[in-house]
Design a protein around this motif. Structure first.
Motif, PDB file in Angstrom:
ATOM      1  N   SER E   2       2.625   0.811  -6.356  1.00 17.17           N
ATOM      2  CA  SER E   2       3.890   0.705  -5.651  1.00 17.17           C
ATOM      3  C   SER E   2       4.006  -0.595  -4.867  1.00 17.17           C
ATOM      4  O   SER E   2       5.096  -0.996  -4.493  1.00 17.17           O
ATOM      5  N   GLY E   3       2.902  -1.238  -4.569  1.00 17.54           N
ATOM      6  CA  GLY E   3       2.957  -2.436  -3.754  1.00 17.54           C
ATOM      7  C   GLY E   3       2.875  -2.142  -2.270  1.00 17.54           C
ATOM      8  O   GLY E   3       2.726  -3.044  -1.457  1.00 17.54           O
ATOM      9  N   LEU E   4       2.985  -0.867  -1.900  1.00 18.60           N
ATOM     10  CA  LEU E   4       2.855  -0.508  -0.490  1.00 18.60           C
ATOM     11  C   LEU E   4       1.377  -0.323  -0.184  1.00 18.60           C
ATOM     12  O   LEU E   4       0.757   0.622  -0.648  1.00 18.60           O
ATOM     13  N   THR E   5       0.802  -1.215   0.601  1.00 19.67           N
ATOM     14  CA  THR E   5      -0.647  -1.158   0.825  1.00 19.67           C
ATOM     15  C   THR E   5      -1.063   0.039   1.669  1.00 19.67           C
ATOM     16  O   THR E   5      -2.220   0.426   1.661  1.00 19.67           O
ATOM     17  N   HIS E   6      -0.126   0.604   2.424  1.00 22.02           N
ATOM     18  CA  HIS E   6      -0.499   1.669   3.345  1.00 22.02           C
ATOM     19  C   HIS E   6      -0.471   3.053   2.709  1.00 22.02           C
ATOM     20  O   HIS E   6      -0.674   4.040   3.389  1.00 22.02           O
ATOM     21  N   VAL E   7      -0.135   3.138   1.428  1.00 18.18           N
ATOM     22  CA  VAL E   7      -0.188   4.438   0.759  1.00 18.18           C
ATOM     23  C   VAL E   7      -1.129   4.323  -0.430  1.00 18.18           C
ATOM     24  O   VAL E   7      -1.191   3.290  -1.094  1.00 18.18           O
ATOM     25  N   ASP E   8      -1.884   5.367  -0.697  1.00 18.47           N
ATOM     26  CA  ASP E   8      -2.816   5.313  -1.827  1.00 18.47           C
ATOM     27  C   ASP E   8      -2.083   5.660  -3.124  1.00 18.47           C
ATOM     28  O   ASP E   8      -0.866   5.847  -3.133  1.00 18.47           O
ATOM     29  N   GLY E  11       0.317   8.341  -3.094  1.00 16.31           N
ATOM     30  CA  GLY E  11       1.448   8.235  -2.191  1.00 16.31           C
ATOM     31  C   GLY E  11       1.133   8.643  -0.762  1.00 16.31           C
ATOM     32  O   GLY E  11       2.002   8.612   0.094  1.00 16.31           O
TER      33      GLY E  11
ATOM     34  N   VAL F  49       6.326   9.696  -4.695  1.00 12.52           N
ATOM     35  CA  VAL F  49       5.843  10.070  -3.362  1.00 12.52           C
ATOM     36  C   VAL F  49       5.833   8.929  -2.341  1.00 12.52           C
ATOM     37  O   VAL F  49       6.210   9.145  -1.194  1.00 12.52           O
ATOM     38  N   VAL F 131       4.975  -6.383   0.671  1.00 16.49           N
ATOM     39  CA  VAL F 131       5.924  -6.813  -0.366  1.00 16.49           C
ATOM     40  C   VAL F 131       7.091  -7.600   0.199  1.00 16.49           C
ATOM     41  O   VAL F 131       7.785  -8.299  -0.529  1.00 16.49           O
TER      42      VAL F 131
END
Lengths: 158, 158, 158, 158, 158, 158
Positions: E2-8, E11, F49, F131
């Motif tokens: 996803s590119g969101l580093t704070h979620v694995d 999610g 998610v 991002v």
């Protein structure tokens, strides 16, 4: 130059940049006392459990207070603390408090030691205020500072 | 009976139950002073901006400190505060601090007033410690307490 | 010698001096579970959004709780945390919680891992207490500890 | 309707509006236990000072933890606490913890009581973890709840 | 991914493990502004003391806010801060705020800089809200980031 | 008279005395938005998610932030909060945030609502900053205020 490190040339408060300071072992010792009525001293001296708890609560409050220093003192740097010791001794005039704080960081820990003494004193007053509403905190001061650029500082004899 | 309200009959610390106490207007005034070197006093007295900020930072720290009282003092009740005022006055020997705290709740606010004075004093020392490492907090004490079961208490003349 | 590292020879609590300890990578894993009624488990298992949020709130609370450890545990050192992971899994009896905490500092992080599990469990109970007032937190314990003087510790089989 | 009061119809978390709830006296009792090795129990039972301090530190941590509940539990309302009592009893298998919390506000205080027990348990483990790294927190639960719309709730016999 | 580093990958939110990141000097600058009515600007511009204090309170709030970042932002790492500077400038449309934060740690400090600006802005609004209830915080953003794997980032011209 | 209620006649900051104000139901609504890149918006809009958790983390941060208002804003009164709701909506330009806060106390809750929006915005930026390092918080403002001496205030049309 005003000599106040926490304000810039225009007088505005800032948390001073310590990036260039060395990381190194630093220790600070502070002391203070709470003046109490003879009645309050007698209760603290009585050999039963409450004594333990009254001093114990103040000791814990002082240790936890040292950890809250950067929350309380606006321009204090948040730093790691490696050790905190708070001693309370009942004497004839009240309770003597001594705190030693250690770190290995870029700033000294004298504010942490002073905060430990102050919060322990406040917590002690809270414990005895029903029997002594006139308690006084006095003589809260740094005794000794080791480490950092200024080296070893000991309070001069008065 | 030990007279210590914060410990039960077995000596264990507790946050005493105040459910039965009346809600009512309560005020507490506390004072204290920070003893400083003539050099530090001169800097605080100089008419430029740093002075304002040094005292201003301490004032804000004291007000915010009053709000942190239940976080710092283990057995203090968390209560609403209706007003907090912290005054700092530069005198020849250093800085005099006075705090007034008001509430309309079930407990007195003398611990909040003492905490406001203590935290303001600590913050002031933090501001001047580079020029005066030997500053001393002294005479932190309740001056007057209004409201609650014990009514109006004023510090007796010494 | 009592074996309790947090009290000195006189029995007084202290934050033990860790200056001499090595800085190094340390990891701790802890786990626990919240026992819930079948009704509460069914709600958490239902495939709609509330489930996500109930577990999500508990997960966030656990991560934030790990950061508050030195505020909560009187003699815990304030240290840097390099990573915190909290997993919640709905099972037939309730919710299983696992936390992993990493640092590179002078103390272990098992208290941070245990605090993460406990606070996540408390937050989960808060989410479901309207449908299950009888929820129970059970089996909160360290599973594994890596790094530091004591090396690799794994919970022994029972 | 999911039955989860802390999420709205779309599943989003919220701090539920309690404006319409009655202000009234409310009490909650919670309990829990820390399972310890025989060695750790023996140290806590030894008649010297460390015992007092180990249990005393946990007791204070539990009381202060109750006050931090709204900081820790995301959707808990910040409320006044009128009394907090935390009891620790050393038994053969470890330490039993009981907490009683009182208020006169719009929400119950069972989360505060559960938090007091959990934080006291965590602080106790911190005190003994050098001699017993395998300590377990178990059976943290509400025992009784008095006041509020749901009236008197007592944990059913199992 | 996803590119969101704070979620694995599933999610779930986590505090990302930064153990492998380099410790190094990092700086972040952020800015923002509070839009105010001409009347509020005039009061802030008036040459008397209130001006000093209104801006001074906001400056202190911003500095202290930077220190609270890991308490406020769920997945932010608790890190050491080496310097925080908050500048407020009264302009015709309101007040411009700029914050610079420095550290030598494993994560960037742009969240700390943004938090300093936001909290200073909130505190300023609190000071003037009696005369201008319609104040607006706008344009809070990172201006520049130095250090770390991503190197030197400067906000692109729009 | 400067019109700034938080400073006294000498210009010193104070927490204004609200003892004489009526206790009554009060509500405040605030809003704001985070401007994001199309890439960040696309990630938040993706139906899996991570989206839920990114917005969910921001929502929780906003609710918890409202509770921390008196810790952050120096002269804010600590008050009870009866309800906090934070909504985040993904739009083409980023995310719109709305917060509603309720109390029945002596002061308004517009600072709590503004703080909820600001902290939710900061937490959201923290989630997406890998991002989109150029995110901007804009338009944080009170929309409506109900209750208290000033009655019903609605933001005028621009």
């Amino acid at each position: 130059m005003s000599g106040l490190t926490h304000v810039d040339e225009s007088g505005a408060a800032r948390m001073v940049d310590v990036s260039a300071k060395d990381v190194g072992a630093r220790t600070a010792r502070a002391s203070g006392r709470v003046l109490l009525s003879p009645e309050a001293v007698a209760i603290l001296r009585a050999g039963d459990v409450p004594k333990g708890d009254a001093l114990g609560v103040a000791r814990i409050a002082g240790i936890m207070g040292a950890k809250r220093t950067p929350d309380l003192i606006p321009l204090c740097h948040p730093i790691a603390l490696h050790g905190v010791k708070v001693d309370l001794t009942v004497v004839d005039e009240g309770v003597e408090i001594a705190a030693t704080v250690k770190t290995a960081d870029r700033t000294g820990v004298e504010m942490e030691a002073l905060t430990a003494v102050s919060v322990a004193a406040l917590a002690l007053i809270d414990m005895v205020k029903a029997v002594d509403p006139a308690a006084v905190i006095t003589g809260v001061r740094v005794e000794e500072k080791v480490g950092g650029k200024t080296g070893h500082w000991t309070r001069p004899h008065e």
